[in-house]
Design a protein around this motif. Structure first.
Motif, PDB file in Angstrom:
ATOM      1  N   TYR A  11       0.937  -1.185  -0.387  1.00  0.00           N
ATOM      2  CA  TYR A  11      -0.065  -0.091  -0.315  1.00  0.00           C
ATOM      3  C   TYR A  11       1.049   0.992  -0.608  1.00  0.00           C
ATOM      4  O   TYR A  11       0.666   1.789  -1.348  1.00  0.00           O
ATOM      5  N   ASN A  26      -6.381  -2.196   3.950  1.00  0.00           N
ATOM      6  CA  ASN A  26      -5.775  -1.711   2.391  1.00  0.00           C
ATOM      7  C   ASN A  26      -6.386  -1.739   1.207  1.00  0.00           C
ATOM      8  O   ASN A  26      -5.984  -0.609   0.484  1.00  0.00           O
ATOM      9  N   SER A  47      -8.466   1.082   1.058  1.00  0.00           N
ATOM     10  CA  SER A  47      -7.130   2.337   1.085  1.00  0.00           C
ATOM     11  C   SER A  47      -6.640   2.622  -0.026  1.00  0.00           C
ATOM     12  O   SER A  47      -6.397   4.030  -0.484  1.00  0.00           O
ATOM     13  N   CYS A 105      -7.376   6.303  -2.003  1.00  0.00           N
ATOM     14  CA  CYS A 105      -6.074   7.092  -1.674  1.00  0.00           C
ATOM     15  C   CYS A 105      -5.831   7.930  -3.407  1.00  0.00           C
ATOM     16  O   CYS A 105      -6.145   9.017  -2.954  1.00  0.00           O
ATOM     17  N   ALA A 125      -6.580   8.481   3.238  1.00  0.00           N
ATOM     18  CA  ALA A 125      -6.203   6.990   3.570  1.00  0.00           C
ATOM     19  C   ALA A 125      -5.683   6.331   4.191  1.00  0.00           C
ATOM     20  O   ALA A 125      -6.001   4.615   4.822  1.00  0.00           O
ATOM     21  N   ASN A 126      -4.360   6.425   4.488  1.00  0.00           N
ATOM     22  CA  ASN A 126      -4.068   5.575   5.200  1.00  0.00           C
ATOM     23  C   ASN A 126      -4.565   5.819   7.101  1.00  0.00           C
ATOM     24  O   ASN A 126      -4.944   4.320   7.117  1.00  0.00           O
ATOM     25  N   LEU A 173      -7.978   5.502   7.279  1.00  0.00           N
ATOM     26  CA  LEU A 173      -8.805   4.479   6.877  1.00  0.00           C
ATOM     27  C   LEU A 173      -8.547   3.016   6.916  1.00  0.00           C
ATOM     28  O   LEU A 173      -9.295   2.209   7.186  1.00  0.00           O
ATOM     29  N   ALA A 174      -7.560   3.164   6.355  1.00  0.00           N
ATOM     30  CA  ALA A 174      -6.669   1.388   6.319  1.00  0.00           C
ATOM     31  C   ALA A 174      -6.561   0.866   7.987  1.00  0.00           C
ATOM     32  O   ALA A 174      -7.245   0.262   7.982  1.00  0.00           O
TER      33      ALA A 174
END
Length: 433
Positions: free
Chosen positions: A29, A169, A172, A176, A193-194, A196-197
């Protein structure tokens, strides 16, 4: 007297293949994230490089929540005490929540001053601090995930963690590029996004503990014992992170292009290291269980068996990335200055892989045995006596990325010598839960 039988390759693969998915998912990711941000230009890429390194320093210091929990849980599991092994995971999760909140608070206060001290360039520091302050909102979730991976590996369940990490991931990885480009958040979208993962995966690990009925009140005796084991692992991780932070700082002081190139090759190095670490995860779980069941001779056989597998994998990876030298860097950036810097690190990165195969496998053996004092001492010695001096000599004499990556190669070679001698001695093979 018959020879002690090895563990079947199928048993090793049953643990290692899902662990590979777990370990590879996060750096994969990050590689996607690097590719997305890299096309914004050199400054956002440098900001991601420094901010991502700072976040990795923080979370890597706390990997005892994963590796220490695996060692403790695996011995209990090998002794036939699965419920106690899962309880270790529940208490490690409480510890993750408490520590995660502290990390979040301190990180928000000191993100910009530390970034400025490391980068020297105010523009790079501003970009790094902006990314980091958002990414740190996921710190408690990151640590919950580490604890969850730890106890599940200990009870030899590496499949469920794979599903949990992939869920976070993949979600995300889709979010991203959408956040960075069409929604217009740029570098900030990467950090969003990080987060969220991290919370997606952490929620799934918490639900797993709930199904096991292992979410009980904090038990300070167990958490204190976990922290005692964690002390040595924290010091070991600290030596790694001081070196890697210094490498990023020296690269930043060389040029923005050098820092961007270092980010790309370093993230590939992390990615391949964690691929090799999938076999080390299998070693941790199997060695801990064998010693917990008091099968010392079998533990020694398994140690060298997994090392052979790991060296073969390292040779394969070296050949693959040597073949991709002229193609792969273009997937991460179109900046000509960054591309011109990459070869200074690339070939050292390639030749390191078979050596890393030995180091990571035997690290896994010794971690599974709980031999953390030895790992702490030798890692500190190799870092402070080899890697760190070469990094700063590179800055003083203008050796650039070549000097930095020669330092990393020396670090791996000296660690390989240390762990091979320790494993041959048999002093690590102490039986009992």
């Amino acid at each position: 007297m018959s020879a002690t039988p090895a563990i079947s390759a199928a048993t090793v693969l049953r643990l290692a293949v899902p662990a590979l998915g777990v370990l590879a998912a996060e750096p994969l990711y990050v590689l996607v994230d690097t590719a997305v941000v890299g096309h914004l230009g050199a400054l956002p890429l440098a900001g991601l490089a420094l901010g991502g390194t700072m976040l990795a320093v923080v979370t890597s210091q706390l990997t005892f929540l994963s590796y220490g929990t695996t060692a403790r849980s695996a011995r209990l599991f090998g002794a036939g005490r699965r419920d106690d092994a899962v309880t270790e995971g529940g208490q490690a999760t409480w510890l993750a929540i408490f520590v995660g909140l502290i990390v979040l608070g301190l990180g928000e206060l000191f993100a910009h001053p530390i970034a400025l001290a490391l980068a020297g360039d105010p523009a790079v520091a501003d970009a790094a601090a902006t990314w980091l302050r958002i990414a740190l909102l996921g710190a408690p979730a990151v640590l919950i995930t580490l604890a969850g991976n730890g106890w599940m590996r200990g009870v030899q369940d590496t499949v469920r963690p794979l599903y949990y990490i992939l869920a976070g991931n993949l979600l995300s990885a889709i979010a991203c590029p959408l956040l960075v480009y069409p929604l217009g958040f740029g570098l900030v979208g990467s950090a969003m996004a990080n987060v969220l993962a991290q919370y997606t995966a952490a929620t799934l690990f918490l639900l797993a503990l709930r199904r096991e009925r292992a979410i009980v009140r904090p038990r300070w005796r167990i958490m204190t014992a976990q922290m005692a084991l964690g002390r040595d692992l924290i010091l070991r991780s600290l030596s790694f992170q001081i070196c890697f932070l210094s490498a990023a700082a020296v690269a930043a002081r060389s040029s923005t292009a050098a820092l961007g190139a270092h980010q790309i090759v370093y993230q590939l190095w992390v990615f391949l290291s964690l691929i090799l670490d999938s076999l080390a995860i299998a070693a941790q779980a199997l060695i801990g269980a064998e010693l917990g069941a008091e099968r010392v001779a079998r533990a020694r056989v398994v140690a060298w068996q997994i090392t052979r597998y790991s060296v073969a994998l390292g040779v394969l990876l070296a050949a693959l990335f040597a073949a991709l030298a002229g193609v792969l860097p273009h997937a991460f950036t179109s900046d000509a200055a960054v591309l011109a810097e990459i070869p200074h690190a690339w070939w050292l990165f390639v030749v390191q892989q078979p050596v890393a195969g030995v180091v990571f496998a035997l690290d896994g053996v010794l971690l599974g045995a709980g031999d953390t004092r030895f790992l702490r001492t030798t890692t500190l010695a190799c870092a402070l006596g080899g890697f760190l001096p070469l990094i700063w000599l590179s800055w003083a004499f203008g050796w650039g990325l070549t000097g930095i990556w020669i330092g990393l190669t020396l670090f791996l070679v000296t660690r390989m010598i240390a762990v091979v001698l320790r494993t041959r001695s048999g002093a690590w093979a102490v039986a009992g839960a």
